[in-house]
Motif scaffolding. Sequence first.
Motif, mmCIF file in Angstrom:
data_model
loop_
_atom_site.group_PDB
_atom_site.id
_atom_site.type_symbol
_atom_site.label_atom_id
_atom_site.label_comp_id
_atom_site.label_asym_id
_atom_site.label_seq_id
_atom_site.Cartn_x
_atom_site.Cartn_y
_atom_site.Cartn_z
ATOM 1 N N THR A 8 -4.948 10.470 -6.013
ATOM 2 C CA THR A 8 -5.274 10.883 -4.642
ATOM 3 C C THR A 8 -6.690 10.479 -4.237
ATOM 4 O OG1 THR A 8 -6.189 13.062 -5.253
ATOM 5 C CG2 THR A 8 -3.797 12.905 -4.963
ATOM 6 N N LEU A 9 -7.466 9.936 -5.178
ATOM 7 C CA LEU A 9 -8.880 9.678 -4.895
ATOM 8 C C LEU A 9 -9.067 8.599 -3.836
ATOM 9 C CD1 LEU A 9 -11.829 10.278 -5.500
ATOM 10 C CD2 LEU A 9 -11.718 8.707 -7.436
ATOM 11 N N GLY A 10 -8.237 7.566 -3.868
ATOM 12 C CA GLY A 10 -8.371 6.505 -2.877
ATOM 13 C C GLY A 10 -8.152 7.015 -1.469
ATOM 14 N N ALA A 11 -7.069 7.785 -1.270
ATOM 15 C CA ALA A 11 -6.775 8.322 0.060
ATOM 16 C C ALA A 11 -7.846 9.310 0.504
ATOM 17 C CB ALA A 11 -5.397 8.991 0.057
ATOM 18 N N LEU A 12 -8.268 10.185 -0.409
ATOM 19 C CA LEU A 12 -9.298 11.162 -0.054
ATOM 20 C C LEU A 12 -10.624 10.460 0.228
ATOM 21 C CD1 LEU A 12 -8.485 13.982 -2.645
ATOM 22 C CD2 LEU A 12 -8.129 14.062 -0.166
ATOM 23 N N SER A 237 -2.064 5.790 -6.244
ATOM 24 C CA SER A 237 -3.001 5.748 -5.128
ATOM 25 C C SER A 237 -2.465 4.869 -4.000
ATOM 26 C CB SER A 237 -4.359 5.220 -5.604
ATOM 27 O OG SER A 237 -5.267 5.116 -4.530
ATOM 28 N N THR A 238 -1.932 3.699 -4.373
ATOM 29 C CA THR A 238 -1.414 2.780 -3.362
ATOM 30 C C THR A 238 -0.203 3.365 -2.650
ATOM 31 O OG1 THR A 238 -2.190 0.898 -4.667
ATOM 32 C CG2 THR A 238 -0.545 0.447 -2.976
ATOM 33 N N LEU A 239 0.697 3.985 -3.405
ATOM 34 C CA LEU A 239 1.867 4.611 -2.792
ATOM 35 C C LEU A 239 1.462 5.691 -1.801
ATOM 36 C CD1 LEU A 239 4.232 4.947 -5.894
ATOM 37 C CD2 LEU A 239 4.544 3.431 -3.936
ATOM 38 N N LEU A 240 0.470 6.495 -2.179
ATOM 39 C CA LEU A 240 0.020 7.560 -1.286
ATOM 40 C C LEU A 240 -0.617 6.987 -0.025
ATOM 41 C CD1 LEU A 240 -0.436 10.537 -0.680
ATOM 42 C CD2 LEU A 240 -2.545 10.439 -2.033
ATOM 43 N N MET A 241 -1.461 5.969 -0.184
ATOM 44 C CA MET A 241 -2.102 5.377 0.984
ATOM 45 C C MET A 241 -1.090 4.693 1.902
ATOM 46 S SD MET A 241 -5.860 4.025 -0.205
ATOM 47 C CE MET A 241 -5.389 3.228 -1.723
ATOM 48 N N LEU A 242 -0.064 4.097 1.304
ATOM 49 C CA LEU A 242 0.997 3.517 2.123
ATOM 50 C C LEU A 242 1.732 4.596 2.902
ATOM 51 C CD1 LEU A 242 2.518 0.871 -0.338
ATOM 52 C CD2 LEU A 242 1.131 0.421 1.695
ATOM 53 N N ALA A 243 1.981 5.731 2.224
ATOM 54 C CA ALA A 243 2.667 6.832 2.898
ATOM 55 C C ALA A 243 1.839 7.378 4.058
ATOM 56 C CB ALA A 243 2.972 7.948 1.898
ATOM 57 N N GLY A 250 5.261 -3.437 0.074
ATOM 58 C CA GLY A 250 5.755 -4.749 -0.339
ATOM 59 C C GLY A 250 6.343 -4.690 -1.741
ATOM 60 N N TRP A 251 6.987 -5.767 -2.161
ATOM 61 C CA TRP A 251 7.616 -5.837 -3.476
ATOM 62 C C TRP A 251 6.597 -5.771 -4.597
ATOM 63 C CZ3 TRP A 251 5.701 -9.759 -6.368
ATOM 64 C CH2 TRP A 251 5.103 -10.824 -5.692
ATOM 65 N N GLU A 252 5.328 -6.072 -4.279
ATOM 66 C CA GLU A 252 4.296 -6.109 -5.310
ATOM 67 C C GLU A 252 4.164 -4.779 -6.051
ATOM 68 O OE1 GLU A 252 3.806 -6.787 -2.159
ATOM 69 O OE2 GLU A 252 3.011 -8.810 -1.876
ATOM 70 N N ILE A 253 4.411 -3.689 -5.342
ATOM 71 C CA ILE A 253 4.262 -2.361 -5.955
ATOM 72 C C ILE A 253 5.195 -2.214 -7.151
ATOM 73 C CG2 ILE A 253 4.634 0.109 -5.574
ATOM 74 C CD1 ILE A 253 3.678 -0.319 -2.716
ATOM 75 N N PHE A 254 6.437 -2.644 -7.009
ATOM 76 C CA PHE A 254 7.416 -2.466 -8.079
ATOM 77 C C PHE A 254 7.130 -3.402 -9.251
ATOM 78 C CE2 PHE A 254 9.350 -1.392 -3.995
ATOM 79 C CZ PHE A 254 9.673 -0.064 -4.225
ATOM 80 N N VAL A 255 6.667 -4.609 -8.966
ATOM 81 C CA VAL A 255 6.268 -5.519 -10.039
ATOM 82 C C VAL A 255 5.075 -4.943 -10.794
ATOM 83 C CG1 VAL A 255 5.394 -7.830 -10.568
ATOM 84 C CG2 VAL A 255 7.144 -7.525 -8.810
ATOM 85 N N ALA A 256 4.124 -4.362 -10.047
ATOM 86 C CA ALA A 256 2.944 -3.772 -10.676
ATOM 87 C C ALA A 256 3.328 -2.619 -11.584
ATOM 88 C CB ALA A 256 1.975 -3.290 -9.601
ATOM 89 N N ILE A 257 4.255 -1.775 -11.137
ATOM 90 C CA ILE A 257 4.709 -0.649 -11.964
ATOM 91 C C ILE A 257 5.286 -1.161 -13.289
ATOM 92 C CG2 ILE A 257 6.425 1.194 -12.137
ATOM 93 C CD1 ILE A 257 6.036 1.631 -9.122
ATOM 94 N N ALA A 258 6.043 -2.270 -13.234
ATOM 95 C CA ALA A 258 6.621 -2.842 -14.451
ATOM 96 C C ALA A 258 5.533 -3.305 -15.413
ATOM 97 C CB ALA A 258 7.539 -4.012 -14.078
#
Length: 281
Positions: A8-12, A237-243, A250-258
């Motif tokens: 949550t630090l990025g969004a906060l 952090s990225t998922l929260l900021m996107l929300a 983008g698809w990059e999120i799922f590749v990054a998780i892998a």
Amino acid sequence: MAILSWGTLGALGALSATLPPHLVLTLGFAIAAVMGWIICRLTSRTPAKLLDKRVVMFAGLVAAYHLVYLEAFHHADPIPVSLINYLWPACLIIMGNLFFRLHSGLPGYLGAALGFIGVGVLVGKNGLTLQASETMGYALAFAGAVLWALFSNLRRHEKSDAIASLTTICSMASLLCGIWWAMTDAHWPDLSARDFGVILCLGFGPAGGAFFLWDLGMRQGHAALLGILGYSAPVLSTLLMLALGMGAPGWEIFVAIAFVTLGGVVVQFGEKARKSGDIDR
């Protein structure tokens, strides 16, 4: 729990970009210090001495990290800043192996590289366009990554009680940030209800309460694996900021998780193989 909190630090940090970072951290660290004092009182601990030289050193590091990180949001877009700052797990492992007897071996470097690739994929070809106007923000974000890796490696070898020492470290960090604020920008801004909420969340979470959890993890857990698991923080952090509408999905999120998951698996299996080899010998 600490890593979830840091998600949550990025969004906060982005939400606090309209406020003086020194004031935000003065209040956030004060909240964390109060939490620590209450825990010490309930568990019969005695907080460390305020002017102990190691307390001052750690307080300076933790204050400097958060100051440069929050300041970075004043100079660049939030998602690139957050992602660059989250290179700290790679810095933790590399610095730990070179200077702090981490001994993660080749699996640690490989896991760090995979996590590094995951962050790079998250940035994407359009996510990190290096412009002169944002160079300062990116440089501050990377400086923060190095500072947090240094803080974590140094704390890993501390023998003092984590809660007792961190209580005083947060107190000193609040004092240092307050002095800096008074010397450079001593005005009290108009704080909205949202501003107070952001400051409270920072104090109880990523810029306060998470310190106690992370310190225990670095001392009692597998530091190299924790460094790799730290790569899940930029994903969260990225998922929260996107929300919150701070960027485009983008698809990059799922590749990054892998890549992040694979990095953690590599470190874990490498550690098991090393321990098995030690037993065989």
